[in-house]
Design an enzyme around this catalytic site. Sequence first.
Site, PDB file in Angstrom:
ATOM      1  N   CYS A 166      41.409  47.303  50.570  1.00 40.12           N
ATOM      2  CA  CYS A 166      42.287  46.601  49.733  1.00 40.12           C
ATOM      3  C   CYS A 166      42.699  47.340  48.328  1.00 40.12           C
ATOM      4  O   CYS A 166      41.759  47.748  47.777  1.00 40.12           O
ATOM      5  CB  CYS A 166      41.600  45.130  49.187  1.00 40.12           C
ATOM      6  SG  CYS A 166      42.511  44.260  47.933  1.00 40.12           S
ATOM      7  N   CYS A 174      51.766  33.264  45.088  1.00 39.24           N
ATOM      8  CA  CYS A 174      50.315  33.786  45.482  1.00 39.24           C
ATOM      9  C   CYS A 174      49.741  34.145  44.138  1.00 39.24           C
ATOM     10  O   CYS A 174      50.406  35.223  43.284  1.00 39.24           O
ATOM     11  CB  CYS A 174      50.515  34.947  46.323  1.00 39.24           C
ATOM     12  SG  CYS A 174      49.000  36.086  46.704  1.00 39.24           S
ATOM     13  N   CYS A 181      36.316  45.684  49.019  1.00 35.76           N
ATOM     14  CA  CYS A 181      36.715  45.762  50.252  1.00 35.76           C
ATOM     15  C   CYS A 181      37.569  46.960  50.390  1.00 35.76           C
ATOM     16  O   CYS A 181      38.606  47.227  49.567  1.00 35.76           O
ATOM     17  CB  CYS A 181      37.857  44.538  50.748  1.00 35.76           C
ATOM     18  SG  CYS A 181      36.985  43.015  50.529  1.00 35.76           S
ATOM     19  N   CYS A 190      49.714  41.473  50.980  1.00 36.76           N
ATOM     20  CA  CYS A 190      48.241  41.152  51.052  1.00 36.76           C
ATOM     21  C   CYS A 190      47.607  42.587  50.819  1.00 36.76           C
ATOM     22  O   CYS A 190      48.035  43.383  51.344  1.00 36.76           O
ATOM     23  CB  CYS A 190      47.696  40.685  52.313  1.00 36.76           C
ATOM     24  SG  CYS A 190      48.172  38.983  52.475  1.00 36.76           S
ATOM     25  N   GLU A 222      49.249  40.712  38.617  1.00 33.39           N
ATOM     26  CA  GLU A 222      50.560  40.466  39.339  1.00 33.39           C
ATOM     27  C   GLU A 222      50.383  39.222  40.159  1.00 33.39           C
ATOM     28  O   GLU A 222      49.538  38.344  40.367  1.00 33.39           O
ATOM     29  CB  GLU A 222      50.547  41.693  40.464  1.00 33.39           C
ATOM     30  CG  GLU A 222      50.875  42.973  39.825  1.00 33.39           C
ATOM     31  CD  GLU A 222      50.975  44.076  40.815  1.00 33.39           C
ATOM     32  OE1 GLU A 222      51.766  44.770  40.598  1.00 33.39           O
ATOM     33  OE2 GLU A 222      50.314  44.362  41.942  1.00 33.39           O
ATOM     34  N   CYS A 228      38.971  43.205  40.775  1.00 30.69           N
ATOM     35  CA  CYS A 228      38.071  42.472  41.829  1.00 30.69           C
ATOM     36  C   CYS A 228      36.939  43.218  41.768  1.00 30.69           C
ATOM     37  O   CYS A 228      36.867  44.578  41.666  1.00 30.69           O
ATOM     38  CB  CYS A 228      38.748  42.419  42.905  1.00 30.69           C
ATOM     39  SG  CYS A 228      37.964  41.338  44.243  1.00 30.69           S
TER      40      CYS A 228
HETATM   41  N1  SAH Z   1      39.437  37.914  47.362  1.00 27.42           N
HETATM   42  C1  SAH Z   1      40.150  36.716  48.572  1.00 27.42           C
HETATM   43  C2  SAH Z   1      41.462  36.928  48.113  1.00 27.42           C
HETATM   44  C3  SAH Z   1      42.392  37.989  47.872  1.00 27.42           C
HETATM   45  S1  SAH Z   1      42.687  38.934  49.054  1.00 27.42           S
HETATM   46  C4  SAH Z   1      39.678  37.197  49.782  1.00 27.42           C
HETATM   47  O1  SAH Z   1      39.224  38.041  49.990  1.00 27.42           O
HETATM   48  O2  SAH Z   1      40.257  36.228  50.536  1.00 27.42           O
HETATM   49  C5  SAH Z   1      43.706  38.106  50.287  1.00 27.42           C
HETATM   50  C6  SAH Z   1      43.809  38.433  51.768  1.00 27.42           C
HETATM   51  O3  SAH Z   1      44.552  39.796  51.735  1.00 27.42           O
HETATM   52  C7  SAH Z   1      42.436  38.509  52.184  1.00 27.42           C
HETATM   53  O4  SAH Z   1      42.687  37.702  53.513  1.00 27.42           O
HETATM   54  C8  SAH Z   1      42.261  39.923  52.453  1.00 27.42           C
HETATM   55  O5  SAH Z   1      41.547  40.181  53.775  1.00 27.42           O
HETATM   56  C9  SAH Z   1      43.655  40.342  52.802  1.00 27.42           C
HETATM   57  N2  SAH Z   1      44.225  41.876  52.732  1.00 27.42           N
HETATM   58  C10 SAH Z   1      43.250  42.755  51.789  1.00 27.42           C
HETATM   59  N3  SAH Z   1      43.824  43.812  52.045  1.00 27.42           N
HETATM   60  C11 SAH Z   1      44.762  44.043  52.989  1.00 27.42           C
HETATM   61  C12 SAH Z   1      45.728  44.849  53.198  1.00 27.42           C
HETATM   62  N4  SAH Z   1      45.583  46.049  53.234  1.00 27.42           N
HETATM   63  N5  SAH Z   1      46.426  44.461  54.586  1.00 27.42           N
HETATM   64  C13 SAH Z   1      46.401  43.147  55.065  1.00 27.42           C
HETATM   65  N6  SAH Z   1      45.805  42.228  54.530  1.00 27.42           N
HETATM   66  C14 SAH Z   1      44.855  42.431  53.386  1.00 27.42           C
END
Ligand code: SAH
Length: 358
Positions: free
Chosen positions: A120, A106, A117, A345, A93, A113
Amino acid sequence: MNDFKNIKSLTLDELKTWLKSVGEKPFRAEQVQNWLFCNQVQSVEEMVNISPSLQAKLSEAFQIHSFKEISRDESVDGTIKWLFQTHDNHYIETVMIPKSKRFSVCVSTQIGCAMKCTFCRTAKMGFIRNLEAGEILEEIIRVNWYLKEAKILNNEGNQAEVTNIIFMGMGEPLNNLENVHRTCCTLHNQKLFNMGRKRMTISTSGIVPKIKELVDRNTPCCLAVSLNSTSNEQRSAVMPVNRIWPIEALLEATDEYTRRTDNHVTFEFVLIKGLTCTKEAAKELIRICAPRRCKVNAIALNDGDDPNLQAPSAEEIDRFLEIVRAADVQITMRNPRGRDILAACGQLAYKQGTVESC
Ligand code: SAH
């Protein structure tokens, strides 16, 4: 298609080497790249100053574009999300976020991935493979095609085009550094996309040795780090990467980045009810950020699948921001964009077997 070659992944020198190998003049490489990245052509036939015989050789050896557009969803706030199918039948995406003068994209850097986390959604896909530089560039080119086709204007009344790139889509960019570096170099190249360093931001979950490598390579980009939590115990619980490189090691790397690049780091901070959006966390964030040249981008948790992780209330967020701001730490609350189309995000994910985002 194992022998698939993406022409946009090649550097100028690599393209010259290929041209020589097929009996063509190396200076054609500049022309081809000009067609690919400046004119952003849709087919080889559009490269009108290239001979039909070289056009045929190019078509035989490479595919100019490799994605199939599966869907395009538009949010009420103007954010647009694309679902692309890759040449090997996977899905990624890409999100475009318009904001007056700016058209930010973006980009995804990996299919799926590996970072796991817990908040996410991309994590649920697992890791499938890295995207090539040509594929990441194609995400941007496809958005430009759309802006042109839809005749979208920027706020100065000119044809809009992509102005900023954030490497914050699916995947961990620093685990695909070679291809992300190539992408940034092509974007930065004055003869190609001509994007300034400040218009590209790589976001990482905190792969410490790769932050150092990014500095060594002098990749033209800014750095954002998903700090998200101020205590190792808490961060390790939601971001397993912290068990390998805890906060102290991460900060040592970001300090080195600031020292050597003379650029600040942006810390991203997801506000989670009762966990990271508390008075204690605000104080800890001040302890980390006050002595450093950095900015904080806070964002309220977007809906995930874990019922234990909730977004804080507006009052809780305000209280948090007030404490941090009182200490003169620069903190910006990011508005969630594209939530209604699951483009915000942490919401990018694709479930195998359906052609819908989950
Ligand atoms: N792997 C990289 C880039 C992808 S995530 C990283 O971790 O930075 C991009 C951003 O989205 C990160 O700052 C992450 O903390 C945030 N993010 C992930 N899941 C989220 C959620 N459920 N709500 C808000 N931000 C989120």
